[in-house]
Design a protein around this motif. Structure first.
Motif, PDB file in Angstrom:
ATOM      1  N   ALA A   1       0.836  -1.205   0.000  1.00 52.05           N
ATOM      2  CA  ALA A   1       0.000   0.000   0.000  1.00 52.05           C
ATOM      3  C   ALA A   1       0.869   1.254   0.000  1.00 52.05           C
ATOM      4  CB  ALA A   1      -0.933  -0.002   1.201  1.00 52.05           C
ATOM      5  N   VAL A   2       1.943   1.253   0.787  1.00 56.98           N
ATOM      6  CA  VAL A   2       2.855   2.402   0.831  1.00 56.98           C
ATOM      7  C   VAL A   2       3.510   2.601  -0.531  1.00 56.98           C
ATOM      8  CG1 VAL A   2       4.993   3.287   1.845  1.00 56.98           C
ATOM      9  CG2 VAL A   2       3.284   2.218   3.314  1.00 56.98           C
ATOM     10  N   LEU A   3       3.995   1.508  -1.122  1.00 59.66           N
ATOM     11  CA  LEU A   3       4.641   1.602  -2.433  1.00 59.66           C
ATOM     12  C   LEU A   3       3.660   2.059  -3.504  1.00 59.66           C
ATOM     13  CD1 LEU A   3       6.907  -1.572  -2.444  1.00 59.66           C
ATOM     14  CD2 LEU A   3       7.620   0.801  -2.190  1.00 59.66           C
ATOM     15  N   ALA A   4       2.439   1.557  -3.444  1.00 57.96           N
ATOM     16  CA  ALA A   4       1.428   1.955  -4.422  1.00 57.96           C
ATOM     17  C   ALA A   4       1.121   3.449  -4.292  1.00 57.96           C
ATOM     18  CB  ALA A   4       0.153   1.137  -4.238  1.00 57.96           C
ATOM     19  N   THR A   5       1.071   3.943  -3.076  1.00 59.18           N
ATOM     20  CA  THR A   5       0.832   5.366  -2.844  1.00 59.18           C
ATOM     21  C   THR A   5       1.973   6.202  -3.416  1.00 59.18           C
ATOM     22  OG1 THR A   5      -0.417   4.881  -0.837  1.00 59.18           O
ATOM     23  CG2 THR A   5       0.451   7.116  -1.060  1.00 59.18           C
ATOM     24  N   GLU A   6       3.191   5.768  -3.163  1.00 56.01           N
ATOM     25  CA  GLU A   6       4.359   6.492  -3.684  1.00 56.01           C
ATOM     26  C   GLU A   6       4.346   6.502  -5.212  1.00 56.01           C
ATOM     27  OE1 GLU A   6       6.873   8.184  -1.947  1.00 56.01           O
ATOM     28  OE2 GLU A   6       5.459   7.908  -0.301  1.00 56.01           O
ATOM     29  N   LEU A   7       4.003   5.369  -5.817  1.00 54.18           N
ATOM     30  CA  LEU A   7       3.953   5.296  -7.275  1.00 54.18           C
ATOM     31  C   LEU A   7       2.865   6.211  -7.826  1.00 54.18           C
ATOM     32  CD1 LEU A   7       5.022   3.950  -9.857  1.00 54.18           C
ATOM     33  CD2 LEU A   7       3.301   2.176  -9.522  1.00 54.18           C
ATOM     34  N   LYS A   8       1.709   6.200  -7.193  1.00 52.59           N
ATOM     35  CA  LYS A   8       0.589   7.029  -7.646  1.00 52.59           C
ATOM     36  C   LYS A   8       0.956   8.517  -7.568  1.00 52.59           C
ATOM     37  CE  LYS A   8      -4.268   7.976  -6.821  1.00 52.59           C
ATOM     38  NZ  LYS A   8      -5.418   7.750  -5.968  1.00 52.59           N
ATOM     39  N   GLN A   9       1.612   8.918  -6.482  1.00 55.67           N
ATOM     40  CA  GLN A   9       2.018  10.322  -6.345  1.00 55.67           C
ATOM     41  C   GLN A   9       2.962  10.727  -7.463  1.00 55.67           C
ATOM     42  OE1 GLN A   9       3.768  10.496  -2.446  1.00 55.67           O
ATOM     43  NE2 GLN A   9       1.788  10.695  -1.415  1.00 55.67           N
ATOM     44  N   ARG A  10       3.892   9.853  -7.786  1.00 56.03           N
ATOM     45  CA  ARG A  10       4.853  10.170  -8.838  1.00 56.03           C
ATOM     46  C   ARG A  10       4.181  10.231 -10.219  1.00 56.03           C
ATOM     47  NH1 ARG A  10       7.442   8.478  -4.671  1.00 56.03           N
ATOM     48  NH2 ARG A  10       9.618   9.055  -4.269  1.00 56.03           N
ATOM     49  N   LYS A  11       3.238   9.337 -10.461  1.00 57.68           N
ATOM     50  CA  LYS A  11       2.537   9.353 -11.744  1.00 57.68           C
ATOM     51  C   LYS A  11       1.690  10.614 -11.886  1.00 57.68           C
ATOM     52  CE  LYS A  11       2.429   4.476 -12.897  1.00 57.68           C
ATOM     53  NZ  LYS A  11       1.600   3.301 -13.171  1.00 57.68           N
ATOM     54  N   GLU A  12       1.060  11.038 -10.798  1.00 57.53           N
ATOM     55  CA  GLU A  12       0.275  12.275 -10.840  1.00 57.53           C
ATOM     56  C   GLU A  12       1.184  13.478 -11.075  1.00 57.53           C
ATOM     57  OE1 GLU A  12      -1.823  12.180  -7.114  1.00 57.53           O
ATOM     58  OE2 GLU A  12      -3.331  10.784  -7.869  1.00 57.53           O
ATOM     59  N   SER A  13       2.340  13.482 -10.439  1.00 58.67           N
ATOM     60  CA  SER A  13       3.295  14.576 -10.645  1.00 58.67           C
ATOM     61  C   SER A  13       3.801  14.581 -12.078  1.00 58.67           C
ATOM     62  CB  SER A  13       4.478  14.430  -9.688  1.00 58.67           C
ATOM     63  OG  SER A  13       4.057  14.566  -8.356  1.00 58.67           O
ATOM     64  N   LEU A  14       4.011  13.392 -12.625  1.00 55.55           N
ATOM     65  CA  LEU A  14       4.491  13.277 -14.002  1.00 55.55           C
ATOM     66  C   LEU A  14       3.521  13.938 -14.969  1.00 55.55           C
ATOM     67  CD1 LEU A  14       6.668  12.015 -15.865  1.00 55.55           C
ATOM     68  CD2 LEU A  14       5.188  10.015 -16.023  1.00 55.55           C
ATOM     69  N   VAL A  15       2.240  13.707 -14.778  1.00 56.61           N
ATOM     70  CA  VAL A  15       1.223  14.315 -15.642  1.00 56.61           C
ATOM     71  C   VAL A  15       1.294  15.838 -15.547  1.00 56.61           C
ATOM     72  CG1 VAL A  15      -1.264  14.597 -15.972  1.00 56.61           C
ATOM     73  CG2 VAL A  15      -0.316  12.324 -15.590  1.00 56.61           C
ATOM     74  N   GLU A  16       1.419  16.343 -14.331  1.00 58.51           N
ATOM     75  CA  GLU A  16       1.484  17.798 -14.127  1.00 58.51           C
ATOM     76  C   GLU A  16       2.745  18.395 -14.753  1.00 58.51           C
ATOM     77  OE1 GLU A  16      -0.995  19.697 -12.918  1.00 58.51           O
ATOM     78  OE2 GLU A  16      -2.095  17.812 -12.830  1.00 58.51           O
ATOM     79  N   PHE A  17       3.869  17.711 -14.599  1.00 60.01           N
ATOM     80  CA  PHE A  17       5.119  18.215 -15.181  1.00 60.01           C
ATOM     81  C   PHE A  17       5.056  18.194 -16.704  1.00 60.01           C
ATOM     82  CE2 PHE A  17       7.623  16.803 -11.195  1.00 60.01           C
ATOM     83  CZ  PHE A  17       7.282  17.972 -10.545  1.00 60.01           C
ATOM     84  N   GLU A  18       4.404  17.179 -17.277  1.00 61.86           N
ATOM     85  CA  GLU A  18       4.262  17.125 -18.733  1.00 61.86           C
ATOM     86  C   GLU A  18       3.375  18.264 -19.229  1.00 61.86           C
ATOM     87  OE1 GLU A  18       2.923  13.102 -19.225  1.00 61.86           O
ATOM     88  OE2 GLU A  18       4.952  12.366 -19.583  1.00 61.86           O
ATOM     89  N   LYS A  19       2.312  18.560 -18.489  1.00 64.28           N
ATOM     90  CA  LYS A  19       1.436  19.679 -18.856  1.00 64.28           C
ATOM     91  C   LYS A  19       2.195  21.003 -18.814  1.00 64.28           C
ATOM     92  CE  LYS A  19      -3.019  17.928 -17.229  1.00 64.28           C
ATOM     93  NZ  LYS A  19      -4.051  18.118 -16.188  1.00 64.28           N
TER      94      LYS A  19
END
Length: 148
Positions: A51-69
């Motif tokens: 669950a901790v790892l999944a949360t960390e991955l999700k945060q990074r993927k969300e940040s990735l979308v924002e950085f790409e925008k």
């Protein structure tokens, strides 16, 4: 070997290899796992670690979308490296077909008939797919199965 032990071993290896990107990411993961352990007040189960790892991955993927925008290619490249490192510690993700099979099985096991049973199905299903499937995919497949 627990996740924390694996992270400590990889931390030492990254230090020896002078791999700054891996070192920083492993340190963040170790801190997240340690913080969760402190918050819960006991050692983490494998499910808790996932669950901790999944949360960390999700945060990074969300940040990735924002950085790409924002067209921040310098940050996108770094974040993609972090995502690859986090995924290394997660189990192999389930395919959409495997998730669909699990959804069908849980719907049958719980006797769910309509969208009113959505919560019951998700409660039974999420522990089986935690860290191995995207929550939005699971949500979509369960809704589709219950609206047939």
């Amino acid at each position: 070997m627990s996740l924390l032990e694996t992270l400590n071993t990889d931390l030492k290896t990254a230090m020896k290899n002078r791999d700054k990107a891996t070192l920083a990411t492993v340190r963040m993961l170790k801190a997240a796992v340690t913080n969760e352990r402190i918050k819960l007040g006991h050692d983490l189960s494998e499910q808790d670690e996932l669950a901790v790892l999944a949360t960390e991955l999700k945060q990074r993927k969300e940040s990735l979308v924002e950085f790409e925008k924002a067209d921040r290619e310098d940050l996108v490249a770094d974040l993609q490296g972090e995502i690859a490192i986090v995924q290394h510690y997660l189990p192999q993700p389930l395919s959409e077909a495997e998730v669909q099979d699990l959804v069908n099985q849980v719907v049958a096991d719980t006797g769910a008939q309509s969208t009113k049973d959505f919560g019951k199905v998700m409660k039974a299903l999420m522990p089986q797919v935690k860290g191995r499937a995207d929550g939005s995919l699971v949500n979509r497949l369960v809704k589709a199965a219950l609206t047939k």
